[in-house]
Scaffold this motif. Sequence first.
Motif, PDB file in Angstrom:
ATOM      1  N   ILE A  21       0.842  -1.201   0.000  1.00 35.11           N
ATOM      2  CA  ILE A  21       0.000   0.000   0.000  1.00 35.11           C
ATOM      3  C   ILE A  21       0.874   1.248   0.000  1.00 35.11           C
ATOM      4  O   ILE A  21       0.622   2.212  -0.739  1.00 35.11           O
ATOM      5  N   VAL A  22       1.927   1.236   0.834  1.00 26.57           N
ATOM      6  CA  VAL A  22       2.823   2.397   0.910  1.00 26.57           C
ATOM      7  C   VAL A  22       3.536   2.624  -0.423  1.00 26.57           C
ATOM      8  O   VAL A  22       3.618   3.761  -0.925  1.00 26.57           O
ATOM      9  N   ILE A  23       4.033   1.545  -1.046  1.00 28.96           N
ATOM     10  CA  ILE A  23       4.757   1.675  -2.315  1.00 28.96           C
ATOM     11  C   ILE A  23       3.822   2.186  -3.419  1.00 28.96           C
ATOM     12  O   ILE A  23       4.166   3.085  -4.187  1.00 28.96           O
ATOM     13  N   CYS A  24       2.622   1.618  -3.484  1.00 28.96           N
ATOM     14  CA  CYS A  24       1.666   2.052  -4.517  1.00 28.96           C
ATOM     15  C   CYS A  24       1.238   3.497  -4.293  1.00 28.96           C
ATOM     16  O   CYS A  24       1.072   4.261  -5.259  1.00 28.96           O
ATOM     17  N   ALA A  25       1.052   3.889  -3.040  1.00 31.82           N
ATOM     18  CA  ALA A  25       0.699   5.279  -2.756  1.00 31.82           C
ATOM     19  C   ALA A  25       1.812   6.224  -3.199  1.00 31.82           C
ATOM     20  O   ALA A  25       1.541   7.295  -3.768  1.00 31.82           O
ATOM     21  N   CYS A  26       3.059   5.842  -2.964  1.00 30.24           N
ATOM     22  CA  CYS A  26       4.185   6.674  -3.407  1.00 30.24           C
ATOM     23  C   CYS A  26       4.239   6.770  -4.933  1.00 30.24           C
ATOM     24  O   CYS A  26       4.519   7.846  -5.483  1.00 30.24           O
ATOM     25  N   VAL A  27       3.956   5.662  -5.620  1.00 30.48           N
ATOM     26  CA  VAL A  27       3.916   5.694  -7.085  1.00 30.48           C
ATOM     27  C   VAL A  27       2.808   6.625  -7.566  1.00 30.48           C
ATOM     28  O   VAL A  27       2.984   7.403  -8.509  1.00 30.48           O
ATOM     29  N   GLY A  28       1.644   6.566  -6.918  1.00 29.14           N
ATOM     30  CA  GLY A  28       0.545   7.453  -7.282  1.00 29.14           C
ATOM     31  C   GLY A  28       0.888   8.912  -7.083  1.00 29.14           C
ATOM     32  O   GLY A  28       0.550   9.767  -7.919  1.00 29.14           O
ATOM     33  N   VAL A  29       1.582   9.221  -5.997  1.00 28.05           N
ATOM     34  CA  VAL A  29       1.992  10.603  -5.737  1.00 28.05           C
ATOM     35  C   VAL A  29       2.985  11.072  -6.794  1.00 28.05           C
ATOM     36  O   VAL A  29       2.897  12.204  -7.301  1.00 28.05           O
ATOM     37  N   LEU A  30       3.948  10.221  -7.160  1.00 26.30           N
ATOM     38  CA  LEU A  30       4.927  10.594  -8.181  1.00 26.30           C
ATOM     39  C   LEU A  30       4.257  10.824  -9.543  1.00 26.30           C
ATOM     40  O   LEU A  30       4.629  11.751 -10.271  1.00 26.30           O
ATOM     41  N   HIS A 141      -2.987  20.028  -3.163  1.00 24.57           N
ATOM     42  CA  HIS A 141      -2.820  19.137  -2.012  1.00 24.57           C
ATOM     43  C   HIS A 141      -3.940  18.102  -1.961  1.00 24.57           C
ATOM     44  O   HIS A 141      -3.703  16.916  -1.688  1.00 24.57           O
ATOM     45  N   THR A 142      -5.162  18.526  -2.251  1.00 25.55           N
ATOM     46  CA  THR A 142      -6.306  17.612  -2.216  1.00 25.55           C
ATOM     47  C   THR A 142      -6.186  16.546  -3.304  1.00 25.55           C
ATOM     48  O   THR A 142      -6.428  15.357  -3.054  1.00 25.55           O
ATOM     49  N   ILE A 143      -5.799  16.962  -4.505  1.00 21.69           N
ATOM     50  CA  ILE A 143      -5.630  15.995  -5.595  1.00 21.69           C
ATOM     51  C   ILE A 143      -4.496  15.026  -5.286  1.00 21.69           C
ATOM     52  O   ILE A 143      -4.582  13.823  -5.594  1.00 21.69           O
ATOM     53  N   LEU A 144      -3.438  15.517  -4.657  1.00 21.81           N
ATOM     54  CA  LEU A 144      -2.315  14.650  -4.296  1.00 21.81           C
ATOM     55  C   LEU A 144      -2.759  13.565  -3.318  1.00 21.81           C
ATOM     56  O   LEU A 144      -2.411  12.387  -3.474  1.00 21.81           O
ATOM     57  N   ILE A 145      -3.529  13.941  -2.317  1.00 23.50           N
ATOM     58  CA  ILE A 145      -4.031  12.962  -1.347  1.00 23.50           C
ATOM     59  C   ILE A 145      -4.971  11.968  -2.026  1.00 23.50           C
ATOM     60  O   ILE A 145      -4.972  10.768  -1.718  1.00 23.50           O
ATOM     61  N   THR A 146      -5.774  12.452  -2.969  1.00 28.35           N
ATOM     62  CA  THR A 146      -6.680  11.561  -3.697  1.00 28.35           C
ATOM     63  C   THR A 146      -5.903  10.509  -4.473  1.00 28.35           C
ATOM     64  O   THR A 146      -6.264   9.323  -4.468  1.00 28.35           O
ATOM     65  N   PHE A 147      -4.826  10.916  -5.139  1.00 26.11           N
ATOM     66  CA  PHE A 147      -3.996   9.956  -5.872  1.00 26.11           C
ATOM     67  C   PHE A 147      -3.367   8.941  -4.917  1.00 26.11           C
ATOM     68  O   PHE A 147      -3.288   7.746  -5.237  1.00 26.11           O
ATOM     69  N   ALA A 148      -2.911   9.403  -3.763  1.00 28.04           N
ATOM     70  CA  ALA A 148      -2.289   8.494  -2.800  1.00 28.04           C
ATOM     71  C   ALA A 148      -3.293   7.468  -2.286  1.00 28.04           C
ATOM     72  O   ALA A 148      -2.992   6.270  -2.201  1.00 28.04           O
ATOM     73  N   ILE A 149      -4.499   7.913  -1.959  1.00 27.46           N
ATOM     74  CA  ILE A 149      -5.528   6.989  -1.460  1.00 27.46           C
ATOM     75  C   ILE A 149      -5.935   5.999  -2.547  1.00 27.46           C
ATOM     76  O   ILE A 149      -6.049   4.791  -2.299  1.00 27.46           O
ATOM     77  N   GLY A 150      -6.153   6.508  -3.755  1.00 22.77           N
ATOM     78  CA  GLY A 150      -6.551   5.616  -4.842  1.00 22.77           C
ATOM     79  C   GLY A 150      -5.503   4.571  -5.159  1.00 22.77           C
ATOM     80  O   GLY A 150      -5.817   3.388  -5.358  1.00 22.77           O
ATOM     81  N   ALA A 151      -4.232   4.969  -5.199  1.00 23.22           N
ATOM     82  CA  ALA A 151      -3.162   4.012  -5.482  1.00 23.22           C
ATOM     83  C   ALA A 151      -2.994   3.013  -4.344  1.00 23.22           C
ATOM     84  O   ALA A 151      -2.728   1.828  -4.583  1.00 23.22           O
ATOM     85  N   GLY A 152      -3.167   3.479  -3.096  1.00 26.79           N
ATOM     86  CA  GLY A 152      -3.080   2.552  -1.973  1.00 26.79           C
ATOM     87  C   GLY A 152      -4.185   1.521  -1.989  1.00 26.79           C
ATOM     88  O   GLY A 152      -3.969   0.329  -1.714  1.00 26.79           O
ATOM     89  N   LEU A 153      -5.392   1.943  -2.318  1.00 26.39           N
ATOM     90  CA  LEU A 153      -6.504   0.996  -2.419  1.00 26.39           C
ATOM     91  C   LEU A 153      -6.308   0.031  -3.578  1.00 26.39           C
ATOM     92  O   LEU A 153      -6.804  -1.101  -3.540  1.00 26.39           O
ATOM     93  N   ALA A 154      -5.597   0.473  -4.611  1.00 28.00           N
ATOM     94  CA  ALA A 154      -5.294  -0.434  -5.724  1.00 28.00           C
ATOM     95  C   ALA A 154      -4.438  -1.609  -5.258  1.00 28.00           C
ATOM     96  O   ALA A 154      -4.574  -2.729  -5.777  1.00 28.00           O
ATOM     97  N   ALA A 155      -3.565  -1.384  -4.280  1.00 26.31           N
ATOM     98  CA  ALA A 155      -2.763  -2.484  -3.733  1.00 26.31           C
ATOM     99  C   ALA A 155      -3.643  -3.506  -3.028  1.00 26.31           C
ATOM    100  O   ALA A 155      -3.455  -4.721  -3.162  1.00 26.31           O
ATOM    101  N   VAL A 156      -4.636  -3.038  -2.278  1.00 29.43           N
ATOM    102  CA  VAL A 156      -5.565  -3.956  -1.616  1.00 29.43           C
ATOM    103  C   VAL A 156      -6.374  -4.736  -2.655  1.00 29.43           C
ATOM    104  O   VAL A 156      -6.578  -5.948  -2.533  1.00 29.43           O
ATOM    105  N   ALA A 157      -6.836  -4.026  -3.698  1.00 30.62           N
ATOM    106  CA  ALA A 157      -7.572  -4.703  -4.758  1.00 30.62           C
ATOM    107  C   ALA A 157      -6.711  -5.750  -5.454  1.00 30.62           C
ATOM    108  O   ALA A 157      -7.199  -6.830  -5.826  1.00 30.62           O
ATOM    109  N   ALA A 158      -5.425  -5.457  -5.622  1.00 28.34           N
ATOM    110  CA  ALA A 158      -4.521  -6.419  -6.254  1.00 28.34           C
ATOM    111  C   ALA A 158      -4.390  -7.683  -5.408  1.00 28.34           C
ATOM    112  O   ALA A 158      -4.372  -8.798  -5.941  1.00 28.34           O
ATOM    113  N   LEU A 159      -4.305  -7.521  -4.100  1.00 29.99           N
ATOM    114  CA  LEU A 159      -4.213  -8.686  -3.217  1.00 29.99           C
ATOM    115  C   LEU A 159      -5.466  -9.554  -3.333  1.00 29.99           C
ATOM    116  O   LEU A 159      -5.387 -10.781  -3.437  1.00 29.99           O
TER     117      LEU A 159
END
Length: 338
Positions: A21-30, A141-159
């Motif tokens: 989740i942390v890695i995917c969130a960082c990728v989403g932020v980048l 800032h709001t869009i950045l947090i949205t990308f982080a949350i969405g990418a983190g949830l993508a990790a859970v969906a992948a599992l």
Amino acid sequence: FTIPLLMGMGLPGWLAVIPAIVICACVGVLVELLAYRPVRRTGNSLTCLITAIAMSFVLENLAQAIPAIGPDPRVPYTLFADTISVGGVSISHATIITIAVSAVIMVALYLFTQKARIGCAMRCVSEDKSASTLMGINVNHTILITFAIGAGLAAVAALMYVSQYPRVYTTMGATLGIYAFVAAVLGGIGSLPGAMLGGLLIGIVQSGANTYISSSMSDTFVYLILIVGFSYFYATIQYNPVEVANNLKKNGGFIPGFRPGRPTADFIRKVINKVTLFGAIYLGIIAVLPVLLGTIMSNTRFSFGGTSIIIVVSVALETVAAIEAQMLMRNYSGFLEK
């Protein structure tokens, strides 16, 4: 790929999802900082869409270039392999956990967007960025947090996905992205409960197609839903009956039999809904017709698709209209009337 790699290092599946989740969130932020934010400053919605498609290809090919991942599919360690029997029906633990985790995340995400301060800011920014800025909301800032949350949830969906289909490859997200887009369109863009219901509808359609028709036709039916849903909702979003009715009223125009204002807007909305619905169904049928004919005719493959037919017909109509306009400008009678 993060979860199989971490499990290969000895971490259990439930624990490997946390760093994933942390890695995917960082990728989403980048991705937001390097790709979307520069485009958002100088581009428009079309350039953002093109950027999204381009970034998907970049991430897929970048993953293939990483030696620890590579282009070859991987089979991860089996997760939640046990099953239980209820009334003679066997249900895997993976199915139960997937449903439970999805329900919990959906409820938590809905409450977050409705109650939390940052969640309300997300809804405001999605509605109107300019007005959000005037209200003191930090849009970037709001869009950045949205990308982080969405990418983190993508990790859970992948599992959850890997636990059901234990085969991982770099392009596996393309089909899932299309399914997610169809679910969002069906449920209404911006509605979390609607997206959940849209996803359930897609699952029911695929299961019904696999059971009663053919497993090769399940994606075709999802494609049909995408064409119909996107055509219908895009037209209803782009065409505002209230604005048209107000313009008619301001300019002294009216529709016979209907009073100016709200009655006119209701009539226009009703007509547009009927015309758009039947038009969207027609486009969907044309789009999937070659696939259906190929299946009926013993898997005969056509060298053209339904989309190609729509493009050819559209280009032909535009060409005829342009020729007709040029002829009328030069005092020729229309050639289609003869």
